[in-house]
Scaffold this active site. Sequence first.
Site, short mmCIF file in Angstrom:
data_model
loop_
_atom_site.label_atom_id
_atom_site.label_comp_id
_atom_site.label_asym_id
_atom_site.label_seq_id
_atom_site.Cartn_x
_atom_site.Cartn_y
_atom_site.Cartn_z
N GLU A 80 0.78 -1.24 0.00
CA GLU A 80 0.00 0.00 0.00
C GLU A 80 0.81 1.30 0.00
OE1 GLU A 80 -2.83 -0.11 3.19
OE2 GLU A 80 -3.91 -1.80 2.36
N GLU A 136 -5.57 -8.82 1.20
CA GLU A 136 -6.23 -8.48 2.47
C GLU A 136 -7.71 -8.24 2.24
OE1 GLU A 136 -4.67 -5.15 4.70
OE2 GLU A 136 -2.61 -5.79 4.33
C1 GCO Z 1 -3.72 -2.01 5.47
C2 GCO Z 1 -2.75 -2.66 6.20
C3 GCO Z 1 -3.21 -3.43 7.39
C4 GCO Z 1 -4.41 -2.93 8.14
C5 GCO Z 1 -5.68 -3.49 7.57
C6 GCO Z 1 -6.93 -3.03 8.27
O1 GCO Z 1 -4.03 -2.58 4.48
O2 GCO Z 1 -4.15 -0.93 5.81
O3 GCO Z 1 -2.12 -3.46 5.30
O4 GCO Z 1 -2.05 -3.32 8.11
O5 GCO Z 1 -4.34 -3.27 9.46
O6 GCO Z 1 -5.79 -3.12 6.24
O7 GCO Z 1 -7.02 -1.64 8.20
#
Ligand code: GCO
Length: 453
Positions: A165, A363
């Site tokens: 990200e 994710e």
């Molecule tokens: C993100 C991060 C994670 C977060 C998850 C929930 O994608 O922001 O990779 O570390 O904890 O997404 O917000």
Amino acid sequence: MKLEFPKGFIWGCASASYQIEGAPAEDGKGPSIWDVFSHKPGAIAGGFTGDVACDAYHRLDEDLDLMGNLGIPNYRFSISWPRVIPQGTGPVNEAGLAYYDRVVDGCLARGITPWITLYHWDLPQALQDKGGWESRETAEAFAGFARLIADHFRERVHHIMTINEPQIIVGLGYGAGLHAPGLKLPADRLFACWHNVMLAHGLASKEIRLSSPDYRIGLSSTGALGYIADHTEETPADLPEFSFHTLKPDEPADPSSYCWFNHHWFLDPVCLGHYPDDPDSPWASCAEGVSQSDLDLICQPPDFIGMNIYNGTELDPQRGYAPAPKYPGYPRTSLKWPVTPEVMYWGCRQIYERYGLPICITENGQGCHDRIFLDGKVHDPDRIDLLHRYLGELSAVCADGVPVLGYFHWSFTDNLEWHSGYDDRFGLIYVDYRDQRRIPKDSARWYSDLIHR
Ligand code: GCO
């Protein structure tokens, strides 16, 4: 909702070093920007830090046993750069590397395939002191770190993700000041950070490929995605409105805020070799000054595009694809994120149609205010319902021919949700932070049963 997935579909769980490990200064680890930032008053809700977090550094075997017993076949975790190279460049901390040997070997011994993320936000503070992502040297240092990890694990690991990200790294860390290192840079300096993160992906990918042709390289992208609720076969997937803004599409345009870096600003240079042709973007004039040789360095298309998808924005075709108004009491998670399962379908389709590369959901999940019930268990029907809905849409997009390789649930255990602290829990495994007890939630069993149907 049908939950049918292609043969060989990859199921897993994800985590990130700073969110779970604790042990910020143990066995020779150097400080990261999060170690420093989290100690600033007001940085993290409740005044907490990641000094202990889930104590995963000391509870590795217990956590991997839980994962093995649930039969989770893949684990995406990140390597803390300053645990391995305390100053970011220079001497390697063998004890730090040995911890990740234990993670990898512990996975393999339990039949779990390890997936490494190289950068999930814990930059060595020593590099931040020299400019952090504003400096091109950070990108070069990252390539060195990538090569070290790639060489070290090439016999045992076959999936590496470079950057998690960039949109959040730069937007929240260097633009909005909400994440480490907590800066609020003006637009031109923010774009310099962005460009260096892009270079970091390119330079690191090159090193990983040189290290071994067996690596499958990925990255993880996030950003706002739009969808049309009443879509038909003819609805085009690649409307610019579907992904123009990031995170807060209804906010006014502000180049110094984090809402402008979207999937395209990451994936176009990496996959197509140029920044988006997007004259309305506040970054358009910055991008004009970028040299062709830099674009050539950045253009390292990955083997798969990792998408971190949590929510999207319904767009109204009758109103020029403006965000559709939300009815009162719209379903939301504990972090107030809207529950919008269709974004799974449209996000995957849109990104696939634009780049033509396989997708992997690196994710997805739900923050809840989970707690231990009177019966001593942790019941989380909200999470199960959300997973069912989102996976139903993922199943549908697979059926429509988009090559989705797999799905990683965020997260395995509850953990530190960055500046939001510990209240919003994303795990399949509940962590009682008073004594570090782990309690598998109902969703852990649900997910395990889904994987092993
Ligand atoms: C993100 C991060 C994670 C977060 C998850 C929930 O994608 O922001 O990779 O570390 O904890 O997404 O917000």
